[in-house]
Each structure stands twice: as C-alpha cells, then as structure tokens.
Design an enzyme around this catalytic site. Structure first.
Site, PDB file in Angstrom:
ATOM      1  N   GLY A 310       0.823  -1.209   0.000  1.00 35.91           N
ATOM      2  CA  GLY A 310       0.000   0.000   0.000  1.00 35.91           C
ATOM      3  C   GLY A 310       0.854   1.254   0.000  1.00 35.91           C
ATOM      4  O   GLY A 310       1.871   1.321  -0.686  1.00 35.91           O
ATOM      5  N   SER A 311       0.484   2.202   0.819  1.00 39.37           N
ATOM      6  CA  SER A 311       1.102   3.533   0.780  1.00 39.37           C
ATOM      7  C   SER A 311       2.602   3.518   1.008  1.00 39.37           C
ATOM      8  O   SER A 311       3.293   4.468   0.636  1.00 39.37           O
ATOM      9  CB  SER A 311       0.445   4.424   1.826  1.00 39.37           C
ATOM     10  OG  SER A 311      -0.941   4.445   1.598  1.00 39.37           O
ATOM     11  N   THR A 312       3.108   2.461   1.647  1.00 40.19           N
ATOM     12  CA  THR A 312       4.545   2.395   1.866  1.00 40.19           C
ATOM     13  C   THR A 312       5.287   2.506   0.537  1.00 40.19           C
ATOM     14  O   THR A 312       6.341   3.127   0.442  1.00 40.19           O
ATOM     15  CB  THR A 312       4.904   1.069   2.559  1.00 40.19           C
ATOM     16  OG1 THR A 312       4.122   0.949   3.726  1.00 40.19           O
ATOM     17  CG2 THR A 312       6.368   0.996   2.900  1.00 40.19           C
ATOM     18  N   SER A 313       4.699   1.900  -0.491  1.00 40.19           N
ATOM     19  CA  SER A 313       5.336   1.923  -1.805  1.00 40.19           C
ATOM     20  C   SER A 313       5.455   3.331  -2.355  1.00 40.19           C
ATOM     21  O   SER A 313       6.325   3.622  -3.166  1.00 40.19           O
ATOM     22  CB  SER A 313       4.532   1.069  -2.795  1.00 40.19           C
ATOM     23  OG  SER A 313       4.908  -0.271  -2.682  1.00 40.19           O
ATOM     24  N   LYS A 314       4.542   4.188  -1.894  1.00 43.52           N
ATOM     25  CA  LYS A 314       4.585   5.566  -2.398  1.00 43.52           C
ATOM     26  C   LYS A 314       5.888   6.246  -1.996  1.00 43.52           C
ATOM     27  O   LYS A 314       6.388   7.130  -2.693  1.00 43.52           O
ATOM     28  CB  LYS A 314       3.395   6.374  -1.865  1.00 43.52           C
ATOM     29  CG  LYS A 314       2.073   5.874  -2.442  1.00 43.52           C
ATOM     30  CD  LYS A 314       0.882   6.512  -1.741  1.00 43.52           C
ATOM     31  CE  LYS A 314      -0.411   5.852  -2.208  1.00 43.52           C
ATOM     32  NZ  LYS A 314      -1.534   6.180  -1.319  1.00 43.52           N
TER      33      LYS A 314
END
Lengths: 621, 417
Positions: A310-314
């Site tokens: 999820g947002s970690t990849s951002k």
C-alpha cells in the site's frame, strides 16, 4: 611292607591297595579338571569373556544441554532446566508404614498421597486416585514435572516405591510475548519454528554417552569397565532483541488487536543504522509452557505473512522520482477526481478538497493519482530497480523459518495497470520486515542494511562470536532521504493523516498505509491491513518502527489503529533508550500552492498553475 | 631367605626335590600337610566368602560384612571343635561311634518335626536357638566314625557280604540316607552314598560287588533322569552342548560360571574385582565360590584350591599306608572320600564337567553347618595323623606352642647389647 600287602582275610583286598587305587583315580579326575580350567580360563577365555562383557555392558546417552537464547542484555529467553517426573510402584507404596505416636501404622496409599501432596502441593485425593487406579501394577506416573528440589524433599520422605525420572524441559521465562519469535521445543526435543528452529543445529549440541557394566539388579558394577564421552553442550545464541521493549510492544499490539476486533497484529522495532531488530512482537501468540502446540499457533505471521504494501510503496516511488530529478519538493500538481490509465479509472480515497498540491502534498496526503502522475514518468526498469533496492521482493536473508521473500513482478510480466498500481503499492507483495526496510533506508540517510536478529553466538569455549553487521548499500542520496523525511514528518502532525502516531517532544516521520488485504482462503480482497511505519527522532533517527493490524473489524485506517501503537511503543523505546527529545522544529514544506502565484524561474506571467503537472493522458511510450 | 629342605647328596651337591621327599617320609608329614591344607582352605574360604558375598549382602542387609561375619563366627567355632577333635584319643572315637550315629539319625529325623525348615525346596534344616543347622552335615561325620568302628569290629569277616552290610549299611547308613532323601537333598545323599561305598571299598570288600552296585546305580540314575523333566534339563545343559548363552533354559548358572572363569582368565581380575558376583552368577559365595575364586584370582587360584584337596587326599593315603590300626585306615579313607568327592562334585559342576548338583565346596563355601562339620572331620583326620607310629613322639619332642611363638620375638637381652 611286603607282608602288609598280603591279604590278612580271605576275599578281602588290603586297604593300602584300595587307597592307592583311589588316590590314582583322584589324581586323574583332578588332572582332567585342571585341563578343563586351563581351557576355560586360558585358551577359550578371550571369546567367552568378550561375550560376558557384551551382556553386561550398557550404553546410556547423555543428553547435551540445549543452548540458551538470550536477549541483547543477557536476559534468558529460552533455557533448559532439569525437571523430574515422580513415578510410583503401587505394590511397594501400599506397604508404606509410618510411626504415629510411637506406633508403627501401615498408612498405604492414603498416607503416601497425603505426605507427597504436602510437599508438591498437589491434590492428595488426586494422587491417591492415581495410585488406586494402578493397584496391582508395578509402575505408574504419580506427578509430572516437579523441580529437582521438590523431588529431593519427596525422596526424603522415604516412602517405599516412589521414584523419579529426570528430564530436561525447555523453559520460556517471558512466555507469550516472546513465543512466536523464539519458537518452541516440545517434550520430544524437536524445535518448532522461531529462533529455536533457526539455530537448531547450534543450540542442540552433541549428545555424549556413558558405557558401563550392569549387575543383575541393574546396579552399576563399580569395578567394571566404564567409559564416557561427555556431551558437548549446545551453543548459546544472543539476539538483538530488547526483551523489555518486546514485552511492551507485544502488550500494546495485543491491546489494539483486541480493541479493533482484528485478526492479528504485529510490530517491529529496529535500529535503522545497524538493522538490529530490537522487538518483533505478534499477536495472537501461544503459551510456550503448554506441552501441546498446533502448527497454526506456532507460525509467526510477522515473518511469514505477505501483503500488499500500500502507501509504503509511495515512499519508494517518491524517492525514485526525487532521486531521478523528475520532481522536487515544491513541484506543483493539479489532481483530477478520476485518472484513467490502462483501462481503469483510478481515484483517491477522498476526492481532493484542493486539487492544487505540491509534490510534498501528494506524498503527505497519500494521493494515489498524484503518485501515478509522477511515478509513470519513471521508466519501468528504473521503478522496478528502486523497488528491489529498497529490499522489496528480495531474498529472505534473515533465515527465520518460514520467512517469505514477497513478490515483485518483473516488468516483462506487467499488465496494463501493473505499473500504475505498483507506484502506490498494489500488485506486489512483501513482508512487514521488507516494508520496514524502506523506512530504515530513508532513516539511515539513504543506506539500506539487511535486518539482523542475532548479535552473535557463544562457541564451545564460551567465546562470543559476533554475527557480522551488514555494511549497507546506498539506495538514495542523503539529500533525497532528508527531503523525504521532511515530508513524512507532516504525516504524524495535527494536520496529517496520522496525528495519533505523534510522540510528544520528539520529531517523528512516518507513513500510514491502509492496504486492501488479499485473503488467500477466500481468494479475493477482504478487509484491510491497517499499518503505520515511521522513525524518530526525525533529525537523527534512532529507531524505526512498523505496526500492522490485520483485518480490523472496528475502524480501518492505519493512522487510527496502528498510529497509537506506534506512538506508545516509540515513546517507550525512545525514553528507555535515553534518546534526548528533539530541540529543533520540523522544516516548513509547502503542501499546497496558489495556482495563480508566479512560477519562480519562469517568464513573467507564467503561474504555478501553468507549469503544474496535470493529467495529460497516458504518456507515450 | 629360603627354607627349602635341602639334602646333601654324596657328591656334595644339594637337591631340593630329594629334600622334600625326605620330609614327606617323616611320620609327622600327614599331620602338617593336613594342618597346612586346612588352614589355607579355610583362609581362602573366608576371604573369598567376604568378597563374593559383599555385594548381595550389602543389597540385602545394608552391610557387606553380614554373611562374612556369620561365616567367621562358624569358622571360629569349627576351629575350636577341630582342635578338640584332634586331641580326642582313637579309643574314644571308637566308643563314640554308635552313639554318634544314633544322635545323627535322631537329629536328621528332627527335620520332619516342627523344628525343621524348608530351604529352596529342601527340607534339610532345623532351627535351634536362632541358628539354622543342617544335621546331614554332621551325619557325614557320624557315618564315617560309625562305619570305621563297625568295619573294624568286622574286619575278620569282611569277605562275607552280609557282615559288610549289617549293621553298617543296614540299618545305619540306609536309615540316614533315607531320611536325607526324604528331605530331597540329593547332593548330600550322593556324598553319603560315596562315603558308605568308599569306606567299604577302602576296607577291601571285593570289587565285584561294586561293579554290580555301580551297574544298578547307573540304571537307576538313568531311569530317574528320564522320568524327570528337571533332571533331563540339567543333563541336557551338561552334555547337550545347548548352552550358547545364559538365556537358554537351564543354562543360566552354568554359562555365568563360565563367564566368571573366563573373565578371570590366566591371572584373575584381582581380589574383589569379580563382576559376576554383582547379582549375575547365582550362589556366588556358596556352591559357585570356585567361579568367583577363578574370576578374582585366576588360574593360580583355582588350581591352588584343587591342589590343596589333592594334598588332603595324599595325606589320607599316607595315613592309610603308615597306620597299623584298621580303624584309623578306614576312618581316614572315609573322611578323604567325603571331602574329595564333595570337592569333585562341586568343582565339576562349576566347570561344566558334571551336571549342577548343588553341593558346597568343603572348607571354602559359606555355610555354617558344612564348615563346622568339615572342620570336625579335619580334626578327626588330625587325631588319626597324630596316632601314626612315631608321630606322637615327634610331636611331643617339639617345644611348646608358647615357646615356639615367642622364639620369633628378639630377646630383650640381645637388644640391650
């Protein structure tokens, strides 16, 4: 003499002749006996004696004591202790007599049960029942698992027919908080999961053996031959874990999982400079004191579960974009309500209140569309390499049993939407530890280090052998790392998405992630993974912590579920480790902009709105 | 310092062998041979009973010395009785003979009274004053003295078999043997039969009777063996070559005795070093003490024990050859047959050359009655040896025991000088 030989009576032989005859016979018989003795004791002795020794000789294995698992401060997390099972020969116990008021009274089972219970604290009626049930037999277990001291006291009662058998039990003093990490060794002596299994060979040691001659009653013949090969005790393992911090983390995660009605939860605390894992707690756990465990309860989801980051990849996408000079912190964006890409119309969780956000704003508010808009400018291979460099989809180097590597699909296999979803963390999977690695890299000035769980081992001589530290691998420049930190510091602030993750007095940087959770049983998305990963102090990170709550039923946002756990654990860890509160304030980073403001460095009349990144359709390949 | 008797030959050379031969011709030689052999056997016995019983005694009573101290007590008693018996004149023995026989038969009959006790299936014991007594052991003494006295009285008519048999064999020996047989003690019966037959043989009764009796005995033994599974098993174990290990039915004791002897080997494991006495070999201090002697003292130990019995046999032979008194001759023959036959049965059992019969090794095995009776027997032999022509004169010519003992102490006067 001649006259003596003549028979003095008719029909009778002189005794002298008879005596000579008998003496001759005696000599012949004894000569035969002597010959037989020479045969038995001399000529045939070697093989017969070998057979005799072979029958008397018994070999007993000396179990090697299993090594101790210590935490970083030398607290034992798993150690082997000697215990006893009390056994009884009911036939003998029945004859138990005691002197009561000077008279010898046969008290039998009841008396024995009462006296033993008084020492061991067992229920006397239970013990008596056990004896009664085996009446007429010669052996039964009376009470299992007592300490050697208790056994000495029971032995001192001198009750006939009460014996004990020693065994080594694996004790886990810290119980459930450590259980999934440390693993478990049952009564069979086989390690199941965790560090116990990871270092099985080292911890086990080499069992020795004693050989001796046994007499008819099973006693050791003291004058007989005996030899023994001493057991080589197992080596001790020192973990990087701080057991106090581990317990606190476990306690907080457990409270949150219960509060949120979640399936499970886990949290990892790491030193970003060394990669040392200081705590790795997961809930639900199991009680290692139970002598039966299921393989389901033994598994450690922290190392085994993979899910979409999820947002970690951002953070990866943002780091790549900054590093590749595609954007800077203040690059203006205009966010649409819908972003059609690869046949799908992407959207954010909320339609943007204000479409005019900077690059920093895109990351801070975790906009999927904004992320796609700059992420799609990265070449496929470049994006893939950054994801890999941050540790996603990399081989599990820790060696923890069942540790997953996650999956990052290679660009050759990408579908039309793969690249877009991967920029914001869908379509790839990773373990929590890998996600923590992304933040560790940013916190450690852009240098990725492999996580480390074991500080070292004590070898046979007791010398401490340190496990080598990873020298690390630079993924992004320190400037990029600093810039990312300045954005991530906004997240746990009052205006950010995870105000509950803030730690008073310390500058904290982090990122929430609320990812759809793929349920392998249902084979579809079901529920969410509510996560928060961050580090503090932001100006000189000492600790990086990841928290994930799986499939909560009350609440779903990473900020509100994982955030408070992060905050409490971080505060506890920072204060107990003596980290000074931050004295500086976070740098101001503009998250929004005025589209009508003049764009700096451009010609007159050109506004920020004009140069902003807008949706201009799918870029040409 | 050697004390070998040395004789100077005519050429001036010295010959040890000739010196020993000279000494053996002395009228006191049987007396000293018997005294020496008895002392050695009893000493070896006491030491080995202590060693062999130490483990089982400790397991049973918590002390390794229980069996040994008991044996020591009986040995002391036996030595006193041995001394007394050696001083009783021959005439007195002749007079005592019938009364002794009656007493022995009476005691043996008591076994079947309420005083009697069973041990391992044998009703062979009486309990008096807290002691267990085996009357049949004393019966052996009585039978020898009785037989010698009766056959001496009948020496002129020994050519007629009826006079030989009555009253020595019938009723004397037959009643005693019958009573022992009723108590199922086959080992003692065999010894009593051997004594009876041996004395008649020694007395010169014609050989053809023995041939007939031996043939009958062999047939009877064969019949009895075939009729009993237990006896067939023992015979199988003896000559059947089936005892490959102790687990074979009936081979346990035999194979463990072989193990003990083999463990000892040529030179033994050393005193106290036996392994088989640790609850493996049954009866290590009784019937199978020779196996433990072999295990601890090796071949020299077992051969020494056998040699001492040969010495006793030789001394008895010398008494018979030297004596002019028919009673002395027959009594010496009887006691020799008793001790040597019993030793043969015992040793033969232990080394696997005979089936296991279950008789103790005379003077060596543990067992109070057997030791006391054997020492009384030795006492009688010593009395017989003392009666030899020239022996008492030679013995009287010695300095007193006190003077002889003190002679080894340096005189105080000499030290002052």
């Amino acid at each position: 003499m001649a006259s003596a030989r003549r028979p003095s009576t008719p029909g009778v032989v002189h005794p002298q002749r008879r005596m000579r005859f008998m003496l001759f016979g005696i000599l012949i018989v004894f000569s035969l006996f002597a010959a037989q003795l020479v045969k038995l004791q001399g000529l045939d002795a070697a093989s017969v004696s070998a057979a005799a020794i072979d029958r008397r000789l018994h070999e007993v294995t000396i179990p090697a004591s299993r090594g101790v698992i210590y935490d970083a401060k030398g607290v034992a997390l798993a150690e082997s202790v000697e215990r006893r099972n009390i056994t009884a020969d009911p036939t003998a116990v029945a004859t138990y007599t005691k002197r009561i008021d000077g008279e010898r009274v046969e008290v039998g089972y009841a008396g024995a049960a009462e006296d033993i219970a008084a020492v061991t604290g067992a229920d006397p009626s239970q013990l008596e029942q056990t004896l009664q049930a085996s009446h007429g037999k010669r052996w039964t277990w009376l009470q299992k698992d007592v300490s050697p001291q208790t056994w000495q006291q029971v032995k001192a009662l001198a009750i006939p027919g009460i014996y004990s058998e020693p065994f080594v039990k694996r004790a886990y003093p810290l119980g459930a908080s450590m259980a999934p990490l440390v693993g478990w060794v049952g009564s069979s002596g086989m390690a199941a999961n965790g560090v116990e299994l990871m270092f099985e060979e080292m911890l086990t040691g080499e069992p020795g053996s004693t050989t001796y001659e046994l007499g008819g009653r099973g006693e050791i013949i003291t004058t007989g031959t005996s030899s023994s090969v001493p057991a080589v005790p197992g080596e001790d393992v020192h973990l990087t874990i701080d057991s106090d911090l581990q317990w606190f983390t476990y306690d907080r995660v457990a409270a949150m999982v219960q509060q949120a009605g979640a399936l499970s939860g886990y949290a990892v605390v790491m030193d970003p400079r060394t990669g040392d894992i200081l705590a790795a707690a997961s809930y639900p756990s199991f009680d290692p004191a139970d002598d039966q465990q299921t393989s389901k309860s033994l598994r450690n989801p922290l190392f085994e579960d993979v899910y979409e980051p999820g947002s970690t990849s951002k953070v990866i996408t943002a780091a790549a974009a900054l590093e590749e000079d595609i954007v800077d912190l203040e690059t203006p964006f205009v966010l649409p309500n819908r972003l059609p890409r690869g046949g799908t119309r992407f959207k954010d969780a909320h339609d943007p209140d204000n479409p005019y956000v900077t690059f920093a704003g895109v990351l801070a508010t975790s906009s999927n569309m904004g992320t796609i808009m700059y992420g799609e400018k990265l070449p496929d291979e470049v994006l893939y390499d950054y994801i890999k460099d941050f540790g996603m989809g990399r081989e599990a180097t820790l060696g923890f049993p069942g540790q997953s590597a996650g999956l990052v699909p290679h660009p050759d296999t990408w579908s039309a939407t793969s690249k877009y979803t991967m920029t914001f963390g869908q379509g790839l999977s990773s373990t929590m530890l890998q996600q923590l690695g992304v933040f560790q890299t940013v916190a450690n000035d852009g240098v990725y280090v492999e996580p480390r769980l074991v500080k070292g081992t004590d070898d046979e001589d007791g010398t401490f052998v340190e496990e080598p530290e990873d020298t690390g691998e630079r993924v992004i420049s320190s400037e990029t790392a600093r810039e990312l930190t300045s954005i991530l510091e906004y997240v746990p602030s009052a205006e950010g998405t995870a105000p509950l993750a803030a730690v008073e007095g310390y500058r904290v940087a982090g990122k929430t992630s609320t990812a759809d959770r793929y349920d392998p049983q249902l084979k579809k998305y079901s529920g969410v993974t509510a996560g928060f990963i961050g580090y503090a102090p932001a100006d000189d990170p000492e600790l990086v912590i990841a928290v994930a709550i799986q499939k909560p039923t009350r609440g779903k946002w990473g900020g509100s579920l994982a955030g408070p756990v992060f905050s409490e654990v971080m505060r506890y860890a920072l204060t107990t480790r003596g980290v000074q509160p931050s004295t500086t304030t976070p740098p101001e980073v503009p998250l929004e902009y005025d589209p009508d403001a003049p764009a700096p460095g451009e010609g007159p009349g050109v506004t920020l709105g004009d140069i902003a990144v807008k949706d201009e359709g799918t870029p040409e390949k | 310092m050697t004390t070998w008797p040395v004789r100077r030959e005519e050429g001036g050379r010295e010959s040890v062998v000739a010196g020993i031969g000279e000494r053996l011709k002395s009228p006191v030689a049987p007396y000293y041979l018997l005294l020496g052999a008895t002392t050695l056997l009893v000493s070896i016995g006491l030491v080995m009973v202590l060693s062999a019983s130490s483990v089982s005694s400790y397991q049973k009573d918590g002390s390794s010395y229980t069996v040994f101290l008991n044996q020591l007590m009986f040995a002391s008693m036996g030595i006193v009785l041995c001394y007394v018996a050696s001083r009783v004149p021959i005439k007195a023995w002749k007079w005592l003979a019938p009364w002794g026989m009656l007493l022995a038969i009476g005691l043996q009959a008591l076994v079947f009274s309420p005083l009697g006790t069973d041990f391992q299936g044998n009703r062979n014991w009486i309990r008096v004053l807290g002691f267990s007594i085996q009357p049949s052991e004393f019966g052996k003494v009585a039978l020898v003295v009785f037989g010698a006295a009766v056959l001496t009285r009948k020496r002129r008519v020994l050519g007629r078999i009826s006079h030989v048999l009555v009253p020595f064999v019938i009723p004397g020996a037959a009643v005693l043997i019958g009573l022992v047989l009723a108590g199922h003690d086959l080992g003692t019966v065999l010894i009593l039969v051997a004594i009876t037959g041996g004395m008649m043989f020694g007395a010169g009764v014609q050989a053809r009777y023995f041939v007939v009796v031996a043939a009958l005995a062999a047939a009877g033994a064969g019949y009895m063996a075939v009729g009993s599974a237990n006896r067939m098993e023992r015979i199988q174990a003896w000559i059947g070559d089936i005892c490959v290990n102790p687990d074979v039915q009936g081979c346990f004791q035999k194979v463990h005795a072989e193990y003990a002897l083999a463990d000892g080997g040529w030179w033994g494991l050393g005193l106290g070093g036996s392994r088989e006495k640790w609850g493996l070999l049954p009866e290590p201090h009784n019937d199978f003490i020779l196996a433990i002697i072999g295990e601890e003292l090796g071949l020299p130990g077992t051969l020494t024990v056998m040699l001492l019995f040969v010495v006793i046999a030789y001394a008895c032979y010398r008494i018979v050859v030297t004596s002019k008194d028919f009673f002395v001759r027959i009594a010496a023959c009887g006691i020799m047959v008793w001790l040597v036959a019993q030793a043969m049965l015992n040793i033969g059992s232990v080394i696997g050359m005979l089936p296991i019969i279950g008789v103790p090794l005379p003077l060596v095995s543990s067992g109070g009655s057997a030791l006391v009776a054997a020492l009384i027997g030795m006492g009688i032999l010593l009395a017989l040896a003392r009666s030899l022509p020239g022996a008492s004169a030679a013995l009287r010519g010695r300095p007193s025991l006190l003077r002889r003992t003190l002679a080894v102490v340096p005189a105080p006067r000499l030290r002052r000088r």
